[in-house]
Scaffold this motif. Structure first.
Motif, PDB file in Angstrom:
ATOM      1  N   ASN A 195     -39.654 -13.434  41.685  1.00 29.71           N
ATOM      2  CA  ASN A 195     -38.743 -13.756  40.623  1.00 29.71           C
ATOM      3  C   ASN A 195     -39.189 -15.337  41.062  1.00 29.71           C
ATOM      4  O   ASN A 195     -39.192 -15.279  39.760  1.00 29.71           O
ATOM      5  N   ALA A 253     -42.656 -16.033  38.947  1.00 35.45           N
ATOM      6  CA  ALA A 253     -42.711 -14.913  37.355  1.00 35.45           C
ATOM      7  C   ALA A 253     -41.947 -15.684  36.648  1.00 35.45           C
ATOM      8  O   ALA A 253     -41.932 -15.419  35.537  1.00 35.45           O
ATOM      9  N   TRP A 254     -40.736 -16.509  37.117  1.00 37.25           N
ATOM     10  CA  TRP A 254     -39.990 -17.541  36.470  1.00 37.25           C
ATOM     11  C   TRP A 254     -41.027 -19.206  36.034  1.00 37.25           C
ATOM     12  O   TRP A 254     -41.161 -19.283  35.074  1.00 37.25           O
ATOM     13  N   HIS A 255     -41.566 -19.260  36.613  1.00 35.85           N
ATOM     14  CA  HIS A 255     -42.257 -20.067  36.467  1.00 35.85           C
ATOM     15  C   HIS A 255     -43.967 -19.688  35.384  1.00 35.85           C
ATOM     16  O   HIS A 255     -43.770 -20.411  34.368  1.00 35.85           O
ATOM     17  N   LYS A 256     -44.404 -18.608  35.085  1.00 30.45           N
ATOM     18  CA  LYS A 256     -45.251 -17.717  34.707  1.00 30.45           C
ATOM     19  C   LYS A 256     -44.452 -17.643  32.487  1.00 30.45           C
ATOM     20  O   LYS A 256     -44.630 -17.872  31.860  1.00 30.45           O
ATOM     21  N   LYS A 257     -42.730 -17.480  33.064  1.00 27.56           N
ATOM     22  CA  LYS A 257     -42.647 -17.111  31.424  1.00 27.56           C
ATOM     23  C   LYS A 257     -42.240 -18.521  31.433  1.00 27.56           C
ATOM     24  O   LYS A 257     -42.248 -18.226  30.043  1.00 27.56           O
ATOM     25  N   ASN A 258     -41.331 -19.783  31.813  1.00 29.52           N
ATOM     26  CA  ASN A 258     -41.679 -20.567  31.053  1.00 29.52           C
ATOM     27  C   ASN A 258     -42.606 -21.580  31.121  1.00 29.52           C
ATOM     28  O   ASN A 258     -42.884 -22.977  31.193  1.00 29.52           O
ATOM     29  N   LYS A 259     -44.254 -21.029  31.798  1.00 30.39           N
ATOM     30  CA  LYS A 259     -45.642 -21.686  31.293  1.00 30.39           C
ATOM     31  C   LYS A 259     -44.972 -22.980  32.167  1.00 30.39           C
ATOM     32  O   LYS A 259     -45.598 -24.382  31.656  1.00 30.39           O
ATOM     33  N   GLY A 298     -33.885 -13.970  38.056  1.00 33.69           N
ATOM     34  CA  GLY A 298     -34.170 -12.340  38.478  1.00 33.69           C
ATOM     35  C   GLY A 298     -33.242 -12.285  39.081  1.00 33.69           C
ATOM     36  O   GLY A 298     -31.781 -12.283  39.024  1.00 33.69           O
TER      37      GLY A 298
END
Length: 286
Positions: free
Chosen positions: A163, A166-172, A226
């Motif tokens: 999670n 994924a948070w890093h990816k979502k927030n670039k 998440g």
């Protein structure tokens, strides 16, 4: 004579009410027994893997008692099957391996249903909903973005790791997995946070709230990395047991038992309030 008739009618009504209630409860118990696999009813117990370090889901209290929401749920499922509950301590890794090697029948261990875990074991319907975030030291961190590039702690095998990525990816944001320290003991993770060895500790919101209680130097961030959706784990391809667990969960929902258990551990007057956002789905005809 009129007074006597009133008394007789009242006694008759109470007797009918008692018999109706008794018949309904007996029928429910017999229905549960019929729905549960013979392998469970014949041996007379349901072996449940339950954690001991995960308040308020399951933990050892000050009196040395094994208590918590998952303990209550497991007991409710055993009662539904008309058998005794046998508790077996598990952690974040053994809750799956014990299912696979047959040491336990079910895992009632605050286990989130994820794609990865679903490849290893089967899951019941979701019976608990929450979110995951970070606990931090007050004044050091104010929001999730402040933890980027800092060392953080998570539980060994926790899906909070995925999670957070994924948070890093979502927030670039750039993600560095080497900054994650995995702990096999929650108390050790909290101690590391207090000492400054890590900047944040990611866990389920209600678990963090339990650990933060009484620790004024700690705070829980409002943002979520998440969602958490817990299911009861059963051995892969054991559809009969999975079905009976689902029937049992739905029975707890229909009778109001799930709500009573939920309020005991997550109600508005508890130290770890979690508002109810979902309900256990009850199938037609059940």
């Amino acid at each position: 004579m009129k007074r006597l008739n009133i008394i007789i009618n009242a006694v008759t009504f109470l007797a009918i009410l008692f018999l109706s209630t008794f018949s309904a409860s007996t029928l429910a118990a017999e229905s549960g027994k019929m729905a549960c696999p013979s392998a469970i009813t014949k041996k007379g117990n349901l072996v449940a893997g339950i954690r001991q370090d995960n308040p308020p889901h399951s933990f050892i209290n000050a009196k040395g008692e094994w208590v918590g929401f998952d303990v209550d749920i497991a007991q409710g499922l055993a009662d539904y099957c008309g058998v005794k509950l046998k508790r077996v301590p598990v952690d974040e890794l053994t809750r799956i391996s014990f299912l696979q090697n047959g040491k336990i029948d079910i895992a009632a261990a605050s286990m989130s249903h994820t794609y990865k875990r679903d490849q290893q074991v089967d899951f019941s319907q979701t019976y608990f909903w929450s979110s995951q975030t970070f606990m931090v030291r007050k004044g050091d961190v104010g929001k999730l973005a402040d933890l980027v590039g800092k060392k953080v702690g998570m539980n060994r095998g926790s899906h909070a790791i995925g999670n957070w990525e994924a948070w890093h990816k979502k927030n670039k944001k750039p993600f560095d997995g080497s900054l994650i320290t995995e702990f096999s003991n929650k108390q050790a993770a909290v101690a590391a946070l207090k000492s400054g060895s890590i900047a944040g500790y990611a866990e389920d919101y209600e678990v963090l709230a339990s650990f933060a209680r009484g620790n004024d130097e700690l705070a829980i961030l409002s943002g979520a990395i998440g969602m958490k959706q817990d299911g009861i784990g059963v051995k892969e391809n054991n559809s009969k047991l999975r079905d009976s667990v689902n029937y049992g969960l739905q029975y707890l929902e229909k009778t109001g038992s799930w709500q009573t258990m939920y309020d005991r551990w997550f109600g508005p007057d508890t130290p770890t309030p979690v508002p109810v956002t979902h309900r256990i789905e009850v199938w037609p005809g059940g």
